[in-house]
Design a protein around this motif. Structure first.
Motif, PDB file in Angstrom:
ATOM      1  N   ARG A  36     -40.652 -21.636   3.948  1.00  0.00           N
ATOM      2  CA  ARG A  36     -42.040 -21.682   4.382  1.00  0.00           C
ATOM      3  C   ARG A  36     -42.393 -20.422   5.177  1.00  0.00           C
ATOM      4  N   SER A  37     -41.704 -19.329   4.926  1.00  0.00           N
ATOM      5  CA  SER A  37     -41.877 -18.126   5.734  1.00  0.00           C
ATOM      6  C   SER A  37     -43.214 -17.437   5.498  1.00  0.00           C
ATOM      7  N   LEU A  38     -43.644 -16.675   6.500  1.00  0.00           N
ATOM      8  CA  LEU A  38     -44.860 -15.890   6.387  1.00  0.00           C
ATOM      9  C   LEU A  38     -44.636 -14.819   5.331  1.00  0.00           C
ATOM     10  N   GLY A  39     -45.524 -14.725   4.370  1.00  0.00           N
ATOM     11  CA  GLY A  39     -45.414 -13.692   3.353  1.00  0.00           C
ATOM     12  C   GLY A  39     -45.936 -12.359   3.860  1.00  0.00           C
ATOM     13  N   ALA A  40     -46.880 -12.410   4.756  1.00  0.00           N
ATOM     14  CA  ALA A  40     -47.470 -11.191   5.308  1.00  0.00           C
ATOM     15  C   ALA A  40     -47.889 -11.468   6.744  1.00  0.00           C
ATOM     16  N   CYS A  41     -48.076 -10.427   7.487  1.00  0.00           N
ATOM     17  CA  CYS A  41     -48.481 -10.572   8.883  1.00  0.00           C
ATOM     18  C   CYS A  41     -49.869 -11.199   8.970  1.00  0.00           C
ATOM     19  N   VAL A  42     -50.079 -11.973  10.015  1.00  0.00           N
ATOM     20  CA  VAL A  42     -51.400 -12.515  10.308  1.00  0.00           C
ATOM     21  C   VAL A  42     -52.179 -11.385  10.964  1.00  0.00           C
ATOM     22  N   GLU A  43     -53.313 -11.044  10.413  1.00  0.00           N
ATOM     23  CA  GLU A  43     -54.079  -9.890  10.886  1.00  0.00           C
ATOM     24  C   GLU A  43     -54.826 -10.196  12.171  1.00  0.00           C
ATOM     25  N   SER A  44     -54.142 -10.040  13.303  1.00  0.00           N
ATOM     26  CA  SER A  44     -54.786 -10.229  14.595  1.00  0.00           C
ATOM     27  C   SER A  44     -53.834  -9.740  15.681  1.00  0.00           C
ATOM     28  N   ASP A  45     -54.404  -9.231  16.766  1.00  0.00           N
ATOM     29  CA  ASP A  45     -53.608  -8.851  17.933  1.00  0.00           C
ATOM     30  C   ASP A  45     -53.618  -9.949  18.985  1.00  0.00           C
ATOM     31  N   ASP A  46     -54.329 -11.028  18.727  1.00  0.00           N
ATOM     32  CA  ASP A  46     -54.435 -12.144  19.651  1.00  0.00           C
ATOM     33  C   ASP A  46     -53.210 -13.047  19.485  1.00  0.00           C
ATOM     34  N   CYS A  47     -52.281 -12.978  20.457  1.00  0.00           N
ATOM     35  CA  CYS A  47     -51.030 -13.747  20.418  1.00  0.00           C
ATOM     36  C   CYS A  47     -51.283 -15.230  20.178  1.00  0.00           C
ATOM     37  N   GLU A  48     -52.207 -15.805  20.929  1.00  0.00           N
ATOM     38  CA  GLU A  48     -52.461 -17.238  20.841  1.00  0.00           C
ATOM     39  C   GLU A  48     -52.971 -17.625  19.453  1.00  0.00           C
ATOM     40  N   TYR A  49     -53.834 -16.806  18.889  1.00  0.00           N
ATOM     41  CA  TYR A  49     -54.349 -17.083  17.547  1.00  0.00           C
ATOM     42  C   TYR A  49     -53.213 -17.026  16.519  1.00  0.00           C
ATOM     43  N   VAL A  50     -52.404 -15.980  16.579  1.00  0.00           N
ATOM     44  CA  VAL A  50     -51.301 -15.825  15.624  1.00  0.00           C
ATOM     45  C   VAL A  50     -50.328 -16.987  15.755  1.00  0.00           C
ATOM     46  N   MET A  51     -50.007 -17.385  16.987  1.00  0.00           N
ATOM     47  CA  MET A  51     -49.074 -18.498  17.176  1.00  0.00           C
ATOM     48  C   MET A  51     -49.670 -19.804  16.667  1.00  0.00           C
ATOM     49  N   ARG A  52     -50.967 -19.996  16.819  1.00  0.00           N
ATOM     50  CA  ARG A  52     -51.600 -21.207  16.283  1.00  0.00           C
ATOM     51  C   ARG A  52     -51.516 -21.215  14.763  1.00  0.00           C
ATOM     52  N   VAL A  53     -51.750 -20.060  14.133  1.00  0.00           N
ATOM     53  CA  VAL A  53     -51.624 -19.961  12.672  1.00  0.00           C
ATOM     54  C   VAL A  53     -50.190 -20.260  12.246  1.00  0.00           C
ATOM     55  N   ILE A  54     -49.213 -19.694  12.956  1.00  0.00           N
ATOM     56  CA  ILE A  54     -47.806 -19.954  12.643  1.00  0.00           C
ATOM     57  C   ILE A  54     -47.517 -21.448  12.747  1.00  0.00           C
TER      58      ILE A  54
END
Length: 178
Positions: free
Chosen positions: A49-67
């Motif tokens: 279930r790994s990320l295929g590509a980086c989540v386009e954002s510098d907002d740590c909280e947003y990226v962690m929520r997406v993860i």
């Protein structure tokens, strides 16, 4: 009672654990590819279930929520493939943090490229290291043995029952280390 099928005559297939794999994409892609080739394809042991590509954002909280919401939900264990520079990667730190936030099992795997120092110690992501030392996370050396990996995943899941051991208070990395 038959072990050959269920009530509808379908063959019994054990439920395989759903696994999120965290790794340094630039340096350790070939190890990830081998891992999935051996375990996901050949042995049907894990679901990636790994990320295929980086989540386009510098907002740590947003990226962690997406993860958490798009990648970790539905998994039971995160496997961190640890090479020589994995400890430097902010995404790996974020993925470990999100795993611990969800109280999922955590398994670190030492890749053959991770060189031990003279005292036998290796450098791994700080958050992973803390949870290995306190007994929450499980640690093994690289393997291509499906039985060994399966037992390591089970050991990590057993350890994850002790959620009081989780250490997850350190600040998240804001950028990759050089």
């Amino acid at each position: 009672m038959s072990t050959y099928g269920n009530l509808f005559g379908q063959p019994y297939r054990p439920v395989k654990p759903k696994v999120f794999v965290s790794y340094h994409h630039d340096n350790d892609q070939r190890w990830y590819d081998q891992f999935t080739r051996v375990f996901a394809d050949a042995y049907d042991l894990v679901t990636d279930r790994s990320l295929g590509a980086c989540v386009e954002s510098d907002d740590c909280e947003y990226v962690m929520r997406v993860i958490r919401e798009q990648y970790l939900t539905g998994t039971s264990v995160t496997i961190v493939l640890c090479g020589n520079e994995t400890w430097k990667r902010k995404y790996v730190d974020w993925e470990i943090k999100a795993t611990l936030d969800k109280e999922h099992a955590l398994l670190g795997i030492q890749l053959p490229t991770l060189i031990a120092g003279v005292n036998g110690q290796v450098t791994v992501p700080d958050r992973l290291s803390q949870n290995i030392h306190n007994g929450y996370a499980h640690w093994i050396a690289w393997t291509t043995d499906p039985v060994f990996l399966s037992s390591a995943i089970q050991a990590a899941r057993t350890r994850a029952a002790s959620t009081r051991l989780i250490i997850n208070a350190r600040e998240t990395m804001c950028r990759n280390r050089s």
